[in-house]
Write a protein that holds these residues in place. Structure first.
Motif, mmCIF file in Angstrom:
data_model
loop_
_atom_site.group_PDB
_atom_site.id
_atom_site.type_symbol
_atom_site.label_atom_id
_atom_site.label_comp_id
_atom_site.label_asym_id
_atom_site.label_seq_id
_atom_site.Cartn_x
_atom_site.Cartn_y
_atom_site.Cartn_z
ATOM 1 N N VAL A 217 0.773 -1.433 0.011
ATOM 2 C CA VAL A 217 -0.062 0.067 0.122
ATOM 3 C C VAL A 217 0.804 1.332 0.070
ATOM 4 O O VAL A 217 0.566 2.379 -0.804
ATOM 5 N N PHE A 218 1.825 1.234 0.853
ATOM 6 C CA PHE A 218 2.795 2.437 0.813
ATOM 7 C C PHE A 218 3.635 2.733 -0.421
ATOM 8 O O PHE A 218 3.674 3.841 -0.867
ATOM 9 N N GLY A 219 3.979 1.646 -1.243
ATOM 10 C CA GLY A 219 4.693 1.720 -2.553
ATOM 11 C C GLY A 219 3.599 2.178 -3.293
ATOM 12 O O GLY A 219 4.024 3.146 -4.136
ATOM 13 N N GLY A 220 2.449 1.727 -3.542
ATOM 14 C CA GLY A 220 1.559 2.369 -4.373
ATOM 15 C C GLY A 220 1.201 3.745 -4.200
ATOM 16 O O GLY A 220 0.941 4.715 -5.126
ATOM 17 N N LEU A 221 0.798 4.099 -2.815
ATOM 18 C CA LEU A 221 0.450 5.490 -2.439
ATOM 19 C C LEU A 221 1.866 6.541 -2.800
ATOM 20 O O LEU A 221 1.411 7.543 -3.490
ATOM 21 N N ILE A 222 2.908 6.213 -2.397
ATOM 22 C CA ILE A 222 4.246 7.049 -2.754
ATOM 23 C C ILE A 222 4.126 7.362 -4.291
ATOM 24 O O ILE A 222 4.179 8.750 -4.927
ATOM 25 N N ALA A 223 4.119 6.304 -5.188
ATOM 26 C CA ALA A 223 4.004 6.519 -6.452
ATOM 27 C C ALA A 223 2.891 7.297 -6.971
ATOM 28 O O ALA A 223 2.948 8.115 -7.897
ATOM 29 N N LEU A 224 1.603 7.046 -6.472
ATOM 30 C CA LEU A 224 0.460 7.608 -7.156
ATOM 31 C C LEU A 224 0.475 9.182 -6.726
ATOM 32 O O LEU A 224 0.251 10.002 -7.463
#
Length: 268
Positions: A217-224
């Protein structure tokens, strides 16, 4: 007279404070709307992405950021173990030093500190990269070629962050737990075998699942978030710097908020 009165009101501190609050609220909702719109477009076009682009972005998350993430997580676990080891020995809990360090590292230290490292290195670069493309009309050129900019620029980053981040955090957590023994031997006489036995007591399947979910979730949030804030940038070089700063701040805040809800979901 009315004009003079209006000008006087605009010079007051109260008026300036309310103006700043109003502008901040507008920027807040505008940013949230942009992130939400891009998230919808990412989900809708998730199967239209070039796999090579995903691999390129995965390399940024998994290879470029890994050394920094390992350093940050290792130092964090060493600092924690340095502070708790001696106190636990004094209270007769020497056999649980590794257990406590493992639980702290798996549940919080590795996902949070690792994400902060990724935000600082990868998230900021993503925001500045897309913001520069936006202000130099490169995004407009992509649109002219009948290519969806979100599908081409943002979707591969989000997929890569979501898929690769758990592996990065898992590796850093493993190395961080082992490196914490350096601090343990500086403050106690605990053997390495006893430390490993203590570590095994602190490994739970639920914690590992929580760590992997947080990392994804953190990885997706950071990129988004980083990509979306960079994508809505207008102006010039100064605005690129502002967008990069905003991306880092938004990413930090979003990661902590997401961490709270995931932790509540798993442990309470």
């Amino acid at each position: 007279l009315c004009i003079m009165k209006t000008e006087w009101i605009k010079e007051t501190l109260t008026y300036k404070i309310f103006k700043i609050i109003k502008e901040s609220q507008y920027e807040l909702f505008e940013t949230l709307a942009g992130i939400g719109e891009n998230f919808y477009l990412v989900i809708r076009n998730i199967f239209k992405v070039n796999p090579k682009e995903i691999l390129t972005q995965a390399s940024r998350f998994g290879i470029d950021s890994l050394p920094l993430v390992i350093i940050i997580v290792c130092l964090s676990t060493m600092i924690i173990s340095l502070q708790v080891s001696e106190k636990m020995v004094e209270q007769g809990a020497k056999d649980y030093i590794g257990t406590l360090i493992t639980v702290i590292t798996i549940r919080e230290m590795a996902p949070i500190m690792g994400s902060f490292a990724v935000i600082s290195m990868i998230g900021s670069s993503m925001a500045s990269e897309i913001a520069t493309m936006k202000v130099t009309s490169q995004v407009d050129a992509i649109k002219v070629m009948k290519i969806n900019p979100v599908t081409y620029l943002i979707t591969p980053k989000v997929i890569a962050g979501f898929v690769i981040m758990p592996s990065v955090i898992l590796v850093s957590a493993f190395i961080g737990i082992l490196s914490s023994y350096i601090s343990v031997i500086l403050t106690t006489d605990m053997s390495f075998q006893s430390f490993l036995d203590s570590v095994w007591l602190g490994l739970f399947e639920k914690d590992l699942w929580a760590m992997n979910l947080k990392s994804a979730v953190f990885g997706g949030l950071i990129a988004l978030i980083s990509s979306s804030i960079g994508y809505k940038t207008t102006g010039g070089a100064i605005d690129v710097g502002i967008a990069t700063t905003n991306a880092v701040v938004w990413s930090f805040t979003s990661v902590v908020i997401a961490d709270f809800f995931i932790s509540y979901l798993f442990f309470y």
